[in-house]
Design a protein around this motif. Structure first.
Motif, PDB file in Angstrom:
ATOM      1  N   ARG A 149       0.823  -1.216   0.000  1.00 35.32           N
ATOM      2  CA  ARG A 149       0.000   0.000   0.000  1.00 35.32           C
ATOM      3  C   ARG A 149       0.851   1.257   0.000  1.00 35.32           C
ATOM      4  NH1 ARG A 149      -5.160  -1.267   3.686  1.00 35.32           N
ATOM      5  NH2 ARG A 149      -5.713  -3.176   2.579  1.00 35.32           N
ATOM      6  N   ARG A 150       1.942   1.195   0.752  1.00 28.55           N
ATOM      7  CA  ARG A 150       2.824   2.374   0.782  1.00 28.55           C
ATOM      8  C   ARG A 150       3.410   2.628  -0.600  1.00 28.55           C
ATOM      9  NH1 ARG A 150       4.273   6.270   0.464  1.00 28.55           N
ATOM     10  NH2 ARG A 150       5.711   7.634   1.573  1.00 28.55           N
ATOM     11  N   LEU A 151       3.815   1.566  -1.265  1.00 22.06           N
ATOM     12  CA  LEU A 151       4.379   1.705  -2.605  1.00 22.06           C
ATOM     13  C   LEU A 151       3.300   2.167  -3.590  1.00 22.06           C
ATOM     14  CD1 LEU A 151       6.607  -1.502  -2.547  1.00 22.06           C
ATOM     15  CD2 LEU A 151       7.447   0.849  -2.717  1.00 22.06           C
ATOM     16  N   ASP A 152       2.098   1.642  -3.429  1.00 18.45           N
ATOM     17  CA  ASP A 152       0.981   2.030  -4.285  1.00 18.45           C
ATOM     18  C   ASP A 152       0.695   3.520  -4.147  1.00 18.45           C
ATOM     19  OD1 ASP A 152      -1.296   1.413  -6.012  1.00 18.45           O
ATOM     20  OD2 ASP A 152      -2.505   1.913  -4.263  1.00 18.45           O
ATOM     21  N   GLN A 153       0.713   3.962  -2.921  1.00 20.54           N
ATOM     22  CA  GLN A 153       0.484   5.373  -2.612  1.00 20.54           C
ATOM     23  C   GLN A 153       1.483   6.262  -3.373  1.00 20.54           C
ATOM     24  OE1 GLN A 153       1.172   5.935   1.524  1.00 20.54           O
ATOM     25  NE2 GLN A 153      -0.239   7.665   1.761  1.00 20.54           N
TER      26      GLN A 153
END
Lengths: 147, 147
Positions: free
Chosen positions: A27-31
């Motif tokens: 999710r952090r990378l997606d963000q």
DNA sequence: TATTGTTATACTCTATAACTATA
DNA sequence: TATAGTTATAGAGTATAACAATA
């Protein structure tokens, strides 16, 4: 202080923690990718083509562990965005060879450093040798998945 | 024979392998759950309630790292299937407390051993101490994710 | 005001399966 | 026959945001 678990509960808890950590990191990378207008699967395709252009849709599907129908739709959208290009394979008229456009390459060039920076900061939690170990563990676990 | 990677490429490759291994394992577990008519998120909810009944939807959402709107829909479907039950909280009339039905408990009792067997077989690729180490690494990585 | 849950909406990724064109 | 790609369809899970009831 490291938590020590009893063998009976260790496997399940390790998996739960594994899944949790993966979810949080993804999710952090997606963000971060969102600021470039990219989703994770789209970035994966750009990165795969950045590493090796000219592969077929089928080959791409196999690398990313998805179906060819899935890839077809993904490439449709990414081609419409002007990031990738299908070129007919001159030796097999059924197949397409996939390439990055200039814009796709630029986009990858902007998004990739972000991702690496983020990953670098997160993986700083592990020492060099621990990262090597983790890499190894992952390979062994993947091999242990049947089917 | 373990593969040794150069530091520059280690972090990225470790992440790629991490994601790949997670995907493969999650799909294998999903496949096993299908025989019980369950999805992974549904199983996660059953397992969470099996571990601690009477939590609210909000608490469940926080544990599973999803939104309350998401949980609301999931519980709608699972309640319709007769697996879980909403009971009004007598002390806070805004809140629901969530419980497994008898059928939900039986379903969990059938699905959980499968999952544990599968996980046991896969994690057999690691020695006891290596599992402990992996568990530790995951916790440290999760903590290193900002936001 | 803040919080719990509900509802409505939308989007992405994913799979399956039938179809085509080529091999 | 088998393979590469396409298309159509369906479904799950997820998020966001506005809303109701209650705290």
């Amino acid at each position: 202080m490291p938590v020590i678990l009893r063998p009976e509960e260790l496997t399940l808890k390790t998996w739960v923690q594994f899944a949790r950590t993966f979810t949080r990191m993804a999710r952090r990378l997606d963000q971060a990718l969102e600021t470039h207008g990219l989703s994770v699967p789209q970035f994966d395709i750009l990165a795969t083509l950045g590493f090796q252009e000219g592969i077929t849709q089928q080959e791409l599907a196999q690398r990313l562990l998805v179906t060819k129908g899935n890839i077809c739709g993904m490439i449709d959208r990414m081609e419409a965005n002007g990031w990738v290009e299908r070129r007919p394979d001159p030796e097999d008229r059924r197949a397409n060879r996939l390439f990055l456009t200039d814009e796709g390459r630029k986009l990858l060039g902007r998004a990739m450093p972000d991702q690496q920076l983020l990953l670098g900061r997160i993986f700083d939690a592990l020492k060099e040798g621990e990262k090597q170990l983790l890499y190894q563990f992952m390979g062994r676990l993947e091999d242990a998945v049947e089917g």
